[in-house]
Design a protein around this motif. Structure first.
Motif, mmCIF file in Angstrom:
data_model
loop_
_atom_site.group_PDB
_atom_site.id
_atom_site.type_symbol
_atom_site.label_atom_id
_atom_site.label_comp_id
_atom_site.label_asym_id
_atom_site.label_seq_id
_atom_site.Cartn_x
_atom_site.Cartn_y
_atom_site.Cartn_z
ATOM 1 N N MET A 114 66.003 26.212 108.197
ATOM 2 C CA MET A 114 65.402 26.826 107.013
ATOM 3 C C MET A 114 66.344 26.743 105.818
ATOM 4 S SD MET A 114 63.223 30.139 108.297
ATOM 5 C CE MET A 114 64.013 30.575 109.836
ATOM 6 N N CYS A 115 67.653 26.899 106.064
ATOM 7 C CA CYS A 115 68.649 26.734 104.987
ATOM 8 C C CYS A 115 68.539 25.341 104.372
ATOM 9 C CB CYS A 115 70.060 26.917 105.543
ATOM 10 S SG CYS A 115 70.562 28.612 105.801
ATOM 11 N N GLY A 116 68.454 24.339 105.229
ATOM 12 C CA GLY A 116 68.344 22.967 104.743
ATOM 13 C C GLY A 116 67.073 22.731 103.966
ATOM 14 N N MET A 117 65.965 23.280 104.456
ATOM 15 C CA MET A 117 64.693 23.143 103.755
ATOM 16 C C MET A 117 64.775 23.738 102.357
ATOM 17 S SD MET A 117 62.260 24.187 106.988
ATOM 18 C CE MET A 117 60.801 24.497 105.995
ATOM 19 N N GLY A 118 65.333 24.953 102.269
ATOM 20 C CA GLY A 118 65.459 25.609 100.974
ATOM 21 C C GLY A 118 66.388 24.858 100.037
ATOM 22 N N ALA A 119 67.487 24.327 100.588
ATOM 23 C CA ALA A 119 68.469 23.614 99.760
ATOM 24 C C ALA A 119 67.862 22.385 99.101
ATOM 25 C CB ALA A 119 69.669 23.227 100.624
ATOM 26 N N LEU A 120 67.173 21.561 99.886
ATOM 27 C CA LEU A 120 66.583 20.334 99.312
ATOM 28 C C LEU A 120 65.469 20.660 98.338
ATOM 29 C CD1 LEU A 120 67.125 17.237 99.777
ATOM 30 C CD2 LEU A 120 68.342 18.781 101.308
ATOM 31 N N PHE A 121 64.633 21.654 98.665
ATOM 32 C CA PHE A 121 63.551 22.066 97.774
ATOM 33 C C PHE A 121 64.143 22.518 96.438
ATOM 34 C CE2 PHE A 121 59.016 23.398 97.841
ATOM 35 C CZ PHE A 121 58.957 24.014 96.594
ATOM 36 N N SER A 122 65.202 23.303 96.507
ATOM 37 C CA SER A 122 65.859 23.803 95.302
ATOM 38 C C SER A 122 66.456 22.676 94.471
ATOM 39 C CB SER A 122 66.948 24.805 95.696
ATOM 40 O OG SER A 122 67.671 25.243 94.567
ATOM 41 N N ALA A 123 67.113 21.733 95.147
ATOM 42 C CA ALA A 123 67.752 20.625 94.438
ATOM 43 C C ALA A 123 66.735 19.732 93.738
ATOM 44 C CB ALA A 123 68.588 19.800 95.414
ATOM 45 N N LEU A 124 65.566 19.569 94.337
ATOM 46 C CA LEU A 124 64.557 18.675 93.767
ATOM 47 C C LEU A 124 63.759 19.328 92.647
ATOM 48 C CD1 LEU A 124 63.093 16.861 96.909
ATOM 49 C CD2 LEU A 124 64.736 15.997 95.265
ATOM 50 N N PHE A 125 63.428 20.608 92.800
ATOM 51 C CA PHE A 125 62.527 21.259 91.855
ATOM 52 C C PHE A 125 63.242 22.179 90.874
ATOM 53 C CE2 PHE A 125 59.730 20.026 95.317
ATOM 54 C CZ PHE A 125 58.623 19.530 94.642
ATOM 55 N N GLY A 126 64.500 22.536 91.143
ATOM 56 C CA GLY A 126 65.217 23.427 90.246
ATOM 57 C C GLY A 126 64.707 24.852 90.278
ATOM 58 N N THR A 127 64.161 25.265 91.426
ATOM 59 C CA THR A 127 63.628 26.616 91.580
ATOM 60 C C THR A 127 64.234 27.255 92.836
ATOM 61 O OG1 THR A 127 61.730 25.669 92.785
ATOM 62 C CG2 THR A 127 61.450 26.089 90.427
ATOM 63 N N PRO A 128 65.470 27.755 92.749
ATOM 64 C CA PRO A 128 66.170 28.214 93.953
ATOM 65 C C PRO A 128 65.537 29.401 94.668
ATOM 66 C CG PRO A 128 67.383 28.794 91.958
ATOM 67 C CD PRO A 128 66.299 27.857 91.544
#
Length: 413
Positions: free
Chosen positions: A145-159
Motif C-alpha cells: 500500500m505504501c508503494g501504491m500511494g507513493a507512485l500515485f502521489s508522484a504521478l498526480f501530485g496529490t499526496p
C-alpha cells in the motif's frame, strides 16, 4: 509494562518511517521517470499521428510480453488488490511489464491513463522493499500500500489523495488505519521528489464556486445524481466491452489485432481528441468551461476498446475526462458555472467508479482548493451511495453495505 509498550510503539513507528521513506524515495524517482516517459511518447504521437497505425503491431508485442511472463490473464491492478486481500505476494515482473506496456500504449495513442501503472509499479516496489526487510505477510501488505500511494502521489501530485486511496480501494467500507502513517509518509516523500524534478503538473485553475445556498446545493446534488449514473454506465461499458470482445475473439492475439483495427477506425471517424490521456480536454473543461455534450460517451468507448483488447495504463485519467466534460456540459443547464460543473463532475464520477469517498474529497481539495469543499463533500456522498456496487476494478470487494451498517463482503458488479 506501560513503559515497554511505549518502546514497542516507538519501535514500530520508527520501522515504518524508515520503510515508508525508502519506498517513497524509490517511488518518487520511478514515478518521475515514468511520467516523463509518458509525456515524451505522447509528444511523439502528437508530432507523428501516423503512429496510430502501429497500434495492432505494438499491441501484439504487449500480448506476447504478458503471455511469456504468464500474466496473460488479468495481471493488472486487480492482481494487486487480490494479492493484498488474500495475503499473497506481488510478482516482481509486474513492474517492468506495466512500465513498458503503458509507454507503448501511449505511443500509439491508446485511450488509457497512468494510475493502473502507478498502482502496479508501486505495489511491486513496496513488495520488494518488504522482502528486503523480511516483513511478515501482513506487514508486507502495508508495504505494498505504501508503494501504491507513493507512485500515485508522484504521478498526480496529490499526496493525501494517494495515501487514502491506497488504504480505501482494497475493501470498500474498511480503512486500514495500520497503514495510515506508512502511506502518508511514503506519499509525501514521493511527492517531494516528484515536485523537485518536475514529475507532475497541476494545471487546473480554481473553478468559479457559487455562493453557498439551498439552490446551489440542490443544483450540485442534481449534477451529482447524474454523475453517479454516468459512473455506473462507464463501469458497465468497460465490463461488457471486455466480455464481448473476449467472447468474439477468444485468441488474445486475434483480439488485439482486430481490436486495434477497430480503434484506428474510431480515431479516423471521430478524431484524435479521444485518444491518449486527453489532458488538454480536461484542462479546457475545468479552466475555460468548454466541452461538447458527447465528449464523455466517446471517451468511454475509446477507453473501453483500448483496455478490453489488452493495452495497459489505467482508467482514472479517462474518468477525469469523462467527469469533467459531462459536468461542464450538463452543469451549465442546471445553472452552475461550467468550470465548477467540470470540477464537481471529476470528483463525483471518480468516487462513483473507485468507491473511495475520503480520497475523492481530498482529491477535490488538492486539485481545486478548499473554497468549494462543502459542495464537493455533498457530491461525493451522493455519488458514493447512488453508484451502487459497481467499480472499474473487478476484484474490488465491498466489505460493508452502502445502505446500512451491515457486513456484506461482496464482489463488485
Amino acid at each position: 509494562m506501560k513503559i515497554m509498550r511505549i518502546f514497542l510503539y516507538a519501535g514500530v513507528f520508527v520501522k515504518w518511517i524508515i520503510i515508508a521513506s525508502i519506498t517513497g524515495v524509490l517511488g518518487g524517482f520511478i514515478g518521475v521517470a515514468f511520467n516523463k516517459s509518458i509525456s515524451y511518447v505522447t509528444g511523439l504521437h502528437q508530432q507523428y499521428p501516423a503512429l496510430l497505425f502501429l497500434m495492432p503491431v505494438l499491441g501484439l508485442l504487449i500480448v506476447l510480453m504478458y503471455d511469456k511472463a504468464k500474466l496473460s490473464g488479468d495481471g493488472g491492478t486487480n492482481l494487486i488488490l487480490h494479492s493484498i486481500r488474500h495475503l499473497k505476494g506481488v510478482p516482481i515482473i509486474i513492474a517492468p511489464m506495466i512500465f513498458i506496456s503503458t509507454v507503448l500504449t501511449h505511443l500509439v495513442g491508446g485511450s488509457a491513463g497512468r494510475e493502473g501503472a502507478a498502482l502496479q509499479l508501486g505495489g511491486s516496489i513496496g513488495a520488494q522493499v518488504g522482502r528486503i526487510f523480511r516483513l511478515s505477510q501482513k506487514d508486507m501488505n502495508v508495504a505494498v500500500m505504501c508503494g501504491m500511494g507513493a507512485l500515485f502521489s508522484a504521478l498526480f501530485g496529490t499526496p493525501l489523495t494517494a495515501a487514502f486511496f491506497a488504504m480505501e480501494v482494497i475493501a470498500v467500507g474498511v480503512l486500514y488505519y495500520s497503514a495510515f502513517v506508512p502511506c502518508v509518509v511514503s506519499s509525501l516523500v514521493a511527492y517531494a521528489i516528484s515536485y523537485l524534478f518536475k514529475g507532475f503538473t497541476l494545471p487546473y485553475n480554481p473553478p468559479k464556486v457559487p455562493h453557498l445556498s439551498l439552490i446551489s446545493m440542490l443544483q450540485t446534488g442534481g449534477l451529482a445524481i447524474l454523475c453517479a449514473f454516468i459512473s455506473i454506465l462507464f463501469c458497465l461499458i468497460m465490463k461488457y466491452t471486455k466480455e464481448g470482445l473476449t467472447k468474439l475473439f477468444k485468441n488474445p492475439y486475434i483480439r488485439m489485432l482486430c481490436g486495434g483495427v477497430i480503434f484506428i477506425a474510431l480515431a479516423l471517424i471521430f478524431g484524435d481528441e479521444y485518444t491518449g490521456l486527453g489532458a488538454k480536454t480536461i484542462v479546457t473543461a475545468v479552466n475555460e468551461g468548454h466541452a461538447k455534450y458527447y465528449d464523455f460517451i466517446l471517451k468511454m468507448i475509446f477507453t473501453a476498446v483500448t483496455m478490453a483488447i489488452g493495452f495497459k495504463g489505467g482508467e482514472i485519467v479517462p474518468t477525469l475526462f469523462i467527469g469533467s466534460t459531462f459536468g461542464c456540459a450538463i452543469g451549465a443547464h442546471l445553472g452552475l458555472d461550467p468550470t465548477f460543473g467540470a470540477a464537481i463532475g471529476i470528483v463525483a464520477v471518480f468516487c462513483g467508479v473507485v468507491n473511495c469517498p475520503i480520497a475523492s474529497i481530498l482529491l477535490s481539495i488538492e486539485l481545486f482548493g478548499g473554497e468549494g469543499t462543502a459542495f464537493y463533500v455533498v457530491a461525493v456522498c451522493i455519488s458514493y451511495m447512488l453508484s451502487g456496487y459497481y467499480s472499474i476494478y473487478s476484484s474490488q470487494r465491498f466489505a460493508y453495505s452502502k445502505l446500512r451498517a451491515e457486513y456484506v463482503n461482496m464482489k463488485a458488479n
